[in-house]
Design a protein around this motif. Sequence first.
Motif, mmCIF file in Angstrom:
data_model
loop_
_atom_site.group_PDB
_atom_site.id
_atom_site.type_symbol
_atom_site.label_atom_id
_atom_site.label_comp_id
_atom_site.label_asym_id
_atom_site.label_seq_id
_atom_site.Cartn_x
_atom_site.Cartn_y
_atom_site.Cartn_z
ATOM 1 N N LEU A 453 30.817 40.196 45.642
ATOM 2 C CA LEU A 453 32.033 40.705 44.375
ATOM 3 C C LEU A 453 31.294 41.550 43.557
ATOM 4 N N ASP A 454 29.898 41.094 43.095
ATOM 5 C CA ASP A 454 28.969 40.996 41.705
ATOM 6 C C ASP A 454 28.862 43.268 42.581
ATOM 7 N N GLU A 455 28.316 43.112 43.644
ATOM 8 C CA GLU A 455 27.814 44.315 43.816
ATOM 9 C C GLU A 455 28.911 45.688 44.181
ATOM 10 N N PHE A 456 29.763 45.150 44.299
ATOM 11 C CA PHE A 456 31.531 45.604 44.455
ATOM 12 C C PHE A 456 31.642 45.672 42.889
ATOM 13 N N TYR A 457 31.577 45.490 42.211
ATOM 14 C CA TYR A 457 32.406 45.940 40.790
ATOM 15 C C TYR A 457 31.152 46.937 40.134
ATOM 16 N N ILE A 458 30.011 46.472 40.137
ATOM 17 C CA ILE A 458 28.532 47.120 39.879
ATOM 18 C C ILE A 458 29.162 48.814 40.696
ATOM 19 N N ASP A 459 28.871 48.920 41.969
ATOM 20 C CA ASP A 459 29.277 50.696 42.677
ATOM 21 C C ASP A 459 30.373 51.292 42.237
ATOM 22 N N ASN A 460 31.579 50.472 41.493
ATOM 23 C CA ASN A 460 33.121 51.021 41.446
ATOM 24 C C ASN A 460 33.226 50.602 39.890
ATOM 25 N N ARG A 461 32.229 50.271 38.525
ATOM 26 C CA ARG A 461 33.004 49.957 37.744
ATOM 27 C C ARG A 461 33.665 51.498 37.018
ATOM 28 N N SER A 462 34.173 51.363 35.895
ATOM 29 C CA SER A 462 34.453 51.965 35.380
ATOM 30 C C SER A 462 35.921 51.236 34.273
ATOM 31 N N LEU A 463 36.352 51.878 33.111
ATOM 32 C CA LEU A 463 36.930 51.686 31.979
ATOM 33 C C LEU A 463 37.821 50.829 32.098
ATOM 34 N N TRP A 464 38.736 51.668 33.464
ATOM 35 C CA TRP A 464 40.058 50.430 34.183
ATOM 36 C C TRP A 464 40.111 49.532 34.458
ATOM 37 N N PHE A 465 38.927 49.577 35.388
ATOM 38 C CA PHE A 465 38.256 48.395 36.577
ATOM 39 C C PHE A 465 38.271 47.131 34.765
ATOM 40 N N ASP A 466 37.153 48.267 34.002
ATOM 41 C CA ASP A 466 36.966 46.694 33.100
ATOM 42 C C ASP A 466 38.102 46.032 32.359
ATOM 43 N N TRP A 467 39.447 47.416 31.861
ATOM 44 C CA TRP A 467 40.633 46.808 31.627
ATOM 45 C C TRP A 467 41.616 45.616 32.496
ATOM 46 N N HIS A 468 41.216 45.880 33.526
ATOM 47 C CA HIS A 468 41.737 45.210 34.666
ATOM 48 C C HIS A 468 40.720 44.251 34.990
ATOM 49 N N ILE A 469 39.452 43.603 34.182
ATOM 50 C CA ILE A 469 39.653 42.342 34.776
ATOM 51 C C ILE A 469 39.943 41.928 33.946
ATOM 52 N N LEU A 470 39.424 42.039 32.149
ATOM 53 C CA LEU A 470 39.850 41.547 31.367
ATOM 54 C C LEU A 470 41.119 40.984 31.388
ATOM 55 N N LEU A 471 42.450 41.825 31.473
ATOM 56 C CA LEU A 471 43.586 41.057 31.629
ATOM 57 C C LEU A 471 43.842 40.813 32.372
ATOM 58 N N SER A 472 43.274 40.486 33.610
ATOM 59 C CA SER A 472 42.817 39.417 34.452
ATOM 60 C C SER A 472 42.667 37.946 34.658
ATOM 61 N N THR A 473 41.411 37.699 33.458
ATOM 62 C CA THR A 473 40.776 37.221 33.066
ATOM 63 C C THR A 473 41.872 35.697 32.880
ATOM 64 N N ILE A 474 42.775 36.414 31.401
ATOM 65 C CA ILE A 474 44.238 35.407 31.405
ATOM 66 C C ILE A 474 44.435 34.803 32.028
ATOM 67 N N PRO A 475 45.174 34.957 33.141
ATOM 68 C CA PRO A 475 46.054 34.106 34.062
ATOM 69 C C PRO A 475 45.292 33.568 35.025
ATOM 70 N N ALA A 476 43.540 34.231 35.443
ATOM 71 C CA ALA A 476 43.225 33.248 35.860
ATOM 72 C C ALA A 476 42.475 31.747 35.451
ATOM 73 N N VAL A 477 42.548 31.990 33.928
ATOM 74 C CA VAL A 477 41.690 31.012 33.559
ATOM 75 C C VAL A 477 43.090 29.934 32.819
ATOM 76 N N LEU A 478 44.163 30.357 32.905
ATOM 77 C CA LEU A 478 45.316 29.572 33.137
ATOM 78 C C LEU A 478 45.531 29.569 33.835
ATOM 79 N N LYS A 479 45.290 29.688 35.202
ATOM 80 C CA LYS A 479 45.149 28.856 36.740
ATOM 81 C C LYS A 479 45.006 28.247 36.638
ATOM 82 N N GLY A 480 43.773 27.529 36.145
ATOM 83 C CA GLY A 480 42.635 26.739 36.277
ATOM 84 C C GLY A 480 42.020 26.344 37.933
ATOM 85 N N LYS A 481 41.640 27.347 37.687
ATOM 86 C CA LYS A 481 40.971 27.391 39.495
ATOM 87 C C LYS A 481 39.905 26.759 38.980
ATOM 88 N N GLY A 482 38.546 26.709 38.381
ATOM 89 C CA GLY A 482 37.881 26.147 38.329
ATOM 90 C C GLY A 482 37.090 27.227 37.353
#
Length: 484
Positions: A453-482
Amino acid sequence: MSLFAPSAITSDLRKAAPFVATPTPTVEFSKRAGLKIPAPLGRRLPRLATSSFLIAGDIASYLIAYILLLPFLSNASENMVLERAFAVAALAAILLYASNGLYPGYRLHDHEHLRRRTTASFKVAVIAALAAILLPEGLGLLLPTIGFLGLGLVVQPLMRWTARGLSWRLGIWGERAVIIGARNRIPALTAYFSEHWRYGILPESSSPDTSEVLPDGGPSIALIADDTGSIIGELATMRRQFAEVILLSDTPNLKITGLRPADVGGEIGIRLAIGGRSAGWNLVRRVLDLAIAIPATLVLMPCVLVAAAAIYAIDPGPVFFRHAREGLSGKPVRVLKLRTMYRDAEQRLEALFRDNPAAQAEWSSHFKLREDPRILPVIGHVLRSSSFDELPQLVNIIAGEMSFVGPRPFPEYHLSAMDGEFRDKRRSVTPGLTGLWQISERSNADIELQQQLDEFYIDNRSLWFDWHILLSTIPAVLKGKGAC
């Protein structure tokens, strides 16, 4: 080196398991509806129906945006003018969405959806600004129209999720595809696209030699998944068999060919590259980090102090701690965190390993424990499951040692389990407060998957990818997966 071996591809085509005529979602839908649809039309109808649902979802998003803005609008006569301006802006945005391939938007990553939608809305906003300058009394329409488009963008992800889910339940979402490549990769790819059905790929086990005699024409897409040899001699045959032949790029969870999942963009071929290294990109990223981190620190500081007081009440002692991690170019970063463990955490861990070999094995695989005796009761679990203990790292972001999005800065014992080449790759980017594996797997990922997963991000990182990850972090935390 060439990409595919003709002998290997020919062998796969000839030896592939014969097509299993299991009913696809589209076929099931047709049967339930009692329809007899010709094969060519049967391919188009589900796509048209799905696109219609998605367009309806976007229209609904703009209606919701209008309703939210309604209390802030003035008298009825001006409202009529604004309604017309809003209708034109919404129509223009939807037409741009369609021209950008977002209906139905199959085979696109979520951050690419975000980029295309935001770019389309920005273009409409620019046109609105020009109209405001040229038209009499147009300036009064500018801010409401921009607000309308912005609210529409905020609501659209929910409505798109609803429309896609409805299409999936109706059995009209996706296009049938056969995966061609090394046999050891096909089951993993089949499982991946079945689980991540929003890509619109319905993987099937079939042989292209038999697809022409199938009553519904067989799969329309061939997905090539390999990284050696050449397929030049096979392309003509494959293009006769399939409407589309796609050379698969890497996915977040599965490395396939090393290709970036990006459009060719008018260049002569799909390129192997590392994204996001320009000085301008890094400057914009830094400005955005500061624009978010500084106000967030001021707003969240009282909450951090309350959590610190709770920690001290349970286990008196320092409530913050700094831990040395590896940062950009290998420079040490002292990551700031709220303490969620007992002060004698290391001794507790050693005692557990002596008495519990299963816990030792779990630690070796994930460097985490589901039942961790080191964690403080109540407050420790709450802080870790919500990732609230990571918030002091806003200070590291302001200092420029970290960014909001990037590979998480791991301790040395965690990094030592990864190969040297990958560690060098990790050092090429600034570590982040959140990352791709935090929103994808969180603590369920083992070392191999974390590296992928880290390698995929490093190879494909962009501002849009960053915004997607940042916005997706909130529901990921609320779901309480770990814990992150």
